[in-house]
Enzyme design. Structure first.
Site, PDB file in Angstrom:
ATOM      1  N   GLY A 189       5.968  -0.040  -1.744  1.00 37.08           N
ATOM      2  CA  GLY A 189       6.799  -0.365  -0.587  1.00 37.08           C
ATOM      3  C   GLY A 189       6.815   0.744   0.448  1.00 37.08           C
ATOM      4  CB  ALA A 190       5.353   3.926   0.621  1.00 37.59           C
TER       5      ALA A 190
ATOM      6  CG  LEU B  84       0.860   4.152   1.404  1.00 35.06           C
ATOM      7  CD1 LEU B  84       0.872   5.253   0.355  1.00 35.06           C
ATOM      8  CD2 LEU B  84       0.080   4.614   2.640  1.00 35.06           C
ATOM      9  CB  SER B  85      -1.469  -2.323   1.513  1.00 31.01           C
ATOM     10  OG  SER B  85      -1.601  -3.710   1.506  1.00 31.01           O
TER      11      SER B  85
ATOM     12  CG  ASP C 280      -2.032  -5.082   4.443  1.00 29.23           C
ATOM     13  OD1 ASP C 280      -2.525  -4.412   5.372  1.00 29.23           O
ATOM     14  OD2 ASP C 280      -0.818  -5.258   4.320  1.00 29.23           O
TER      15      ASP C 280
HETATM   16  C1  GLA Z   1       2.068  -5.139   6.934  1.00 32.41           C
HETATM   17  C2  GLA Z   1       1.384  -6.489   6.831  1.00 32.41           C
HETATM   18  C3  GLA Z   1       0.036  -6.447   7.555  1.00 32.41           C
HETATM   19  C4  GLA Z   1       0.182  -5.905   8.972  1.00 32.41           C
HETATM   20  C5  GLA Z   1       0.950  -4.592   8.974  1.00 32.41           C
HETATM   21  C6  GLA Z   1       1.276  -4.091  10.369  1.00 32.41           C
HETATM   22  O1  GLA Z   1       1.361  -4.175   6.214  1.00 32.41           O
HETATM   23  O2  GLA Z   1       1.195  -6.847   5.492  1.00 32.41           O
HETATM   24  O3  GLA Z   1      -0.532  -7.750   7.549  1.00 32.41           O
HETATM   25  O4  GLA Z   1       0.779  -6.866   9.795  1.00 32.41           O
HETATM   26  O5  GLA Z   1       2.179  -4.730   8.285  1.00 32.41           O
HETATM   27  O6  GLA Z   1       0.116  -3.710  11.063  1.00 32.41           O
END
Ligand code: GLA
Length: 381
Positions: A116-117, A119-120, A166
């Site tokens: 949740g930082a 970093l996907s 992502d």
């Molecule tokens: C999150 C979303 C992405 C993108 C970013 C912002 O990470 O999952 O799809 O929209 O925010 O750039």
């Protein structure tokens, strides 16, 4: 090993999927714009082993809640825990498996990615799960099928209206390269980032907000409403990315304060992202970094997704010698800042960022150099 402690022997197969930072193209993916993410050398580890029955059991080394269900009676609605992400993927992969006779599974998730930082961590767990299931169940899903399963899980099962960046960034990662992804036509290119000249430093604000909590969807909605107002001024436009600066200028007063700021960010960020690509391709890394810093200002003032901790990290970093640029990464509202630093200048810049943050907020911040990663793969146990 932890899997054997929880689920017994024999040893499982193991997979890794990276997280990502995005260097340019903030909040552009769901507006059809270009983005420039990079997979990082931190991510999700997935250990799994087929069972003799149709049970599926998920556990995590990070979160206390576990999940258990029967493959034939999987929940149809999210339960509000981390398990929603792999469960959404499991449902997608099963749906695309043409009724293949697959075994139940024991799965343990872990990793070295701050959750949740920004970093996907969510796409990392989703793309990693799609690969692990495809391999263990022998389904032979191709890269794009795995990316799409991850995307649908997050959008349709978890309910975040995220763009495509992502899972593409993670699924299509190539070591040493940024991904150039044009989210309008989904065209991609791998652009080299010269790790001999620059390093990426990631600084964590320590502030957390769940995307699923709704604020992200609110920004998606604001962009949609801004586009509806602007579209009559440019009838051939199909998304906010298409809106030209002169169209925005002509219809500015009709948007009203908040939507005007959101649209201004998107229009400006599209231009900056193309400029950043040209600068990168020409080796003008200083100009690339400068676009990152301008992006942060726009995220702070116009898109309003920054916070004092992130502003402090970025402002302190960019004032140091050898720092080329910095910005919040991911959706914002907390999470991490990514900072582009000339090789050799990392240590001093990192020490100063940590010091100023500690003095201002009275706590430590994790500031580390991150490397690039080559994408999801099976790893030796
Ligand atoms: C999150 C979303 C992405 C993108 C970013 C912002 O990470 O999952 O799809 O929209 O925010 O750039």
């Amino acid at each position: 090993m932890e899997f054997v402690d929880r689920f017994g022997s024999p040893r499982p197969r193991q997979f890794f999927a990276p997280g990502r930072v995005n260097l340019m193209g903030a909040h552009l993916d769901y507006n059809g714009g270009p983005v420039m993410p990079l997979a990082i050398d931190r991510g999700t580890f997935i250990a799994l082993r087929p069972r003799a029955d149709r049970r599926v059991r998920f556990a995590s080394t990070i979160a206390p809640e576990a999940f258990e269900a029967d493959l034939d009676h999987l929940p149809t609605a999210r339960c509000g825990s981390w398990a929603d992400y792999p469960l959404g993927v499991l449902r997608e992969v099963l749906a695309s498996s043409d009724g293949a006779d697959v075994a139940g599974l024991d799965i343990l998730f872990g990793g070295n990615l701050a959750v949740g930082a920004g970093l996907s961590s969510s796409a990392s767990i989703c793309v990693g799960t799609a690969l692990a299931l495809s391999e263990v169940w022998d389904l032979d899903l191709g890269t794009m099928a795995r990316v799409r399963a991850a995307l649908r899980a997050e959008r349709e099962f978890v309910g975040v209206r995220c763009g495509i960046m992502d899972p593409f960034a993670i699924g299509l990662a190539r070591e040493g390269s940024l991904l150039w992804l044009d989210c309008k036509d989904e065209s991609t290119a791998h652009l080299p980032l010269d790790s001999g000249r620059v390093s990426l430093v990631v600084a964590d604000s320590g502030v957390r907000r769940e995307l699923a909590a709704g604020f992200f969807n609110r920004r998606v909605d604001e962009c949609r409403r801004a586009f509806e107002i602007l579209r009559p001024g440019q009838p051939d436009a199909t998304c906010l990315r298409d809106i030209l600066p002169e169209t925005l200028e002509a219809l500015r007063s009709e948007l009203g304060g908040e939507l005007e700021r959101r649209a201004s960010h998107v229009v400006g960020e599209v231009a900056r992202t193309f400029e950043a690509r040209d600068a990168l391709l020409d080796g003008r890394l200083g100009e690339f970094g400068e676009r990152m810093s301008r992006a942060h200002e726009s995220l702070r003032d116009l898109f309003e997704v920054s916070c004092p901790e992130l502003d402090c990290l970025v402002e302190t970093a960019v004032a140091q010698d050898g720092v080329l640029g910095g910005r919040l990464t991911g959706a914002g509202f907390g999470g991490c800042a990514v900072i582009l630093v000339r090789r050799g200048a990392e240590a001093d810049a990192m020490a100063r960022v940590g010091e100023v943050f500690r003095a201002r907020f009275g706590r430590e911040t994790a500031v580390e150099v991150y490397g690039a990663d080559s994408g999801p793969r099976e790893i030796e146990p």
